[in-house]
Design an enzyme around this catalytic site. Structure first.
Site, mmCIF file in Angstrom:
data_model
loop_
_atom_site.group_PDB
_atom_site.id
_atom_site.type_symbol
_atom_site.label_atom_id
_atom_site.label_comp_id
_atom_site.label_asym_id
_atom_site.label_seq_id
_atom_site.Cartn_x
_atom_site.Cartn_y
_atom_site.Cartn_z
ATOM 1 N N ARG A 102 -7.583 -3.873 9.735
ATOM 2 C CA ARG A 102 -6.956 -2.566 9.501
ATOM 3 C C ARG A 102 -8.055 -1.659 8.946
ATOM 4 O O ARG A 102 -8.530 -1.865 7.824
ATOM 5 C CB ARG A 102 -5.787 -2.701 8.511
ATOM 6 C CG ARG A 102 -5.001 -1.404 8.291
ATOM 7 C CD ARG A 102 -3.823 -1.668 7.361
ATOM 8 N NE ARG A 102 -3.176 -0.441 6.951
ATOM 9 C CZ ARG A 102 -2.134 0.121 7.536
ATOM 10 N NH1 ARG A 102 -1.622 -0.447 8.618
ATOM 11 N NH2 ARG A 102 -1.597 1.236 7.084
ATOM 12 N N HIS A 129 -2.147 2.236 16.667
ATOM 13 C CA HIS A 129 -1.411 1.310 15.805
ATOM 14 C C HIS A 129 -0.489 0.465 16.701
ATOM 15 O O HIS A 129 0.739 0.561 16.621
ATOM 16 C CB HIS A 129 -0.598 2.090 14.783
ATOM 17 C CG HIS A 129 -0.085 1.278 13.632
ATOM 18 N ND1 HIS A 129 -0.392 -0.053 13.456
ATOM 19 C CD2 HIS A 129 0.759 1.609 12.612
ATOM 20 C CE1 HIS A 129 0.208 -0.499 12.370
ATOM 21 N NE2 HIS A 129 0.912 0.485 11.847
ATOM 22 N N GLN A 132 2.625 -1.853 15.545
ATOM 23 C CA GLN A 132 3.834 -1.128 15.169
ATOM 24 C C GLN A 132 4.712 -0.862 16.392
ATOM 25 O O GLN A 132 5.939 -0.938 16.325
ATOM 26 C CB GLN A 132 3.487 0.188 14.485
ATOM 27 C CG GLN A 132 4.699 1.011 14.062
ATOM 28 C CD GLN A 132 5.528 0.332 12.986
ATOM 29 O OE1 GLN A 132 4.999 -0.064 11.951
ATOM 30 N NE2 GLN A 132 6.829 0.188 13.218
ATOM 31 N N ASP A 223 6.500 10.341 12.016
ATOM 32 C CA ASP A 223 5.577 9.656 11.109
ATOM 33 C C ASP A 223 5.198 10.648 10.021
ATOM 34 O O ASP A 223 5.456 11.858 10.140
ATOM 35 C CB ASP A 223 4.335 9.195 11.885
ATOM 36 C CG ASP A 223 3.394 8.319 11.065
ATOM 37 O OD1 ASP A 223 3.824 7.809 10.004
ATOM 38 O OD2 ASP A 223 2.234 8.156 11.475
ATOM 39 N N CYS A 263 8.045 4.516 11.222
ATOM 40 C CA CYS A 263 7.188 3.359 10.935
ATOM 41 C C CYS A 263 7.003 3.126 9.435
ATOM 42 O O CYS A 263 6.507 2.063 9.042
ATOM 43 C CB CYS A 263 5.839 3.526 11.617
ATOM 44 S SG CYS A 263 4.902 4.975 11.095
ATOM 45 N N ARG A 291 8.144 -5.969 12.245
ATOM 46 C CA ARG A 291 6.692 -6.141 12.202
ATOM 47 C C ARG A 291 6.362 -7.623 12.050
ATOM 48 O O ARG A 291 5.439 -8.137 12.685
ATOM 49 C CB ARG A 291 6.096 -5.338 11.038
ATOM 50 C CG ARG A 291 5.992 -3.843 11.245
ATOM 51 C CD ARG A 291 4.906 -3.490 12.255
ATOM 52 N NE ARG A 291 3.601 -3.964 11.837
ATOM 53 C CZ ARG A 291 2.799 -3.328 10.980
ATOM 54 N NH1 ARG A 291 3.168 -2.169 10.451
ATOM 55 N NH2 ARG A 291 1.618 -3.828 10.656
#
Length: 306
Positions: A102, A129, A132, A223, A263, A291
């Site tokens: 990450r 991402h 996700q 988001d 998310c 997730r």
């Protein structure tokens, strides 16, 4: 051996296969059945960006699959003190069976993967991402909202937007993206996904009007307006993104059975109103839980490709 850096590198069938494995693992877990597909395997987790969901989901997932996860922040390893990425890649991949990263620059994870002897998973970069999106689509499958998708993304043209574009392009559904002027998606990624869409039948539409994007949509998602590393822009972004909050009036423009996804973390009163968030809280927190299960499906799938 396969890496999971973006959805670009996967076919529709492979994406659906990964999600199906994750759903089967989740259903077994709910029955108290733990299949140790990754028994004695080790996942190295490199965090240059901190996270709640990414760390908990990967660490818990490896434990439930019979393996072990190592948390490695850039304060704990030589990568954060000047060691070349290619050297860290060769060292860690010689000791671990899989690596999750990450980080900020997508080029960093690409370089790491090019020197790694084991599968590398993108846990988030500034460009994409993808893990996700596996969880998001898994959630839509569980809520029977995955057929004839018309998805609306409202907010910043960021890594989440780019990943939605890749998912739409690969799976062949309609995606409408609404961003303020000056905060549009990356032009190269837009061109690439629109090219892929020619084969899949997807429609990827961009606009600066959130009402146009949301009208009749079956899925509405957003988001945070201010991603990690952009904190000094927050005050300015709040002003610019005015009118892009997903509130009740905006959701009323969507299909009557539309679902809302986020998310997380969610900042009520900014990208989403309190009432909309709480109305759809069940699906949002199931999305967060997924997730864990989607990533277990991914890790099991990647392990089988070695």
């Amino acid at each position: 051996m396969r890496h999971f850096l973006t959805l670009r590198d996967f076919t529709k069938e492979e994406i659906l296969e990964i999600i199906d494995i994750g759903l089967k693992i989740k259903n077994n877990l709910k029955k108290g059945v733990y299949n140790k597909e990754l028994n004695m395997k080790t996942l190295g987790m490199i965090f240059e960006k901190s996270s709640t969901r990414t760390r908990v989901s990967f660490e818990t997932g490896m434990f439930q699959l019979g393996g072990h996860a190592l948390f490695l922040s850039n304060r704990d390893i030589h990568l954060g003190r000047g060691e070349p990425v290619k050297d860290t890649a060769r060292v860690i991949s010689g000791m671990c069976d899989m690596v999750m990263i990450r980080t900020f620059e997508h080029s960093m994870i690409e370089e790491f993967a090019s020197y790694s002897k084991v599968p590398v998973i993108n846990g988030l970069t500034d460009s994409f991402h993808p893990v996700q999106l596996l969880a998001d689509y898994m959630t839509l499958v569980e809520y029977n909202a995955h057929e004839n998708i018309v998805a609306a993304y409202v907010g910043d043209g960021n890594n989440m937007t780019h990943s939605w574009m890749m998912l739409a392009a690969k799976l062949g559904f309609e995606l409408r993206i609404a961003t303020p002027k000056g905060y549009e998606v990356d032009a190269d990624i837009l061109a690439e996904t629109q090219e892929i869409a020619k084969t899949s039948g997807a429609k990827i539409i961009t606009t600066n009007d959130p009402k146009v994007a949301v009208e009749g949509a079956t899925v509405v998602t957003t988001d945070t307006w201010t991603s990690m590393g952009q904190e000094d822009e927050k005050e300015e972004r709040v002003k610019i993104f005015k009118g892009f909050m997903v509130d009740e009036a905006m959701m009323n423009l969507a299909h009557k059975d539309a679902q809302f996804l986020h998310c997380l973390p969610a900042y009520r009163g900014l990208e989403v109103s309190e009432d909309v968030f709480e109305k759809y809280a069940d699906i949002v927190f199931n999305e967060a839980e997924n997730r864990l299960h989607a990533q277990k499906g991914l890790m099991v799938w990647l392990d089988k490709q070695r």
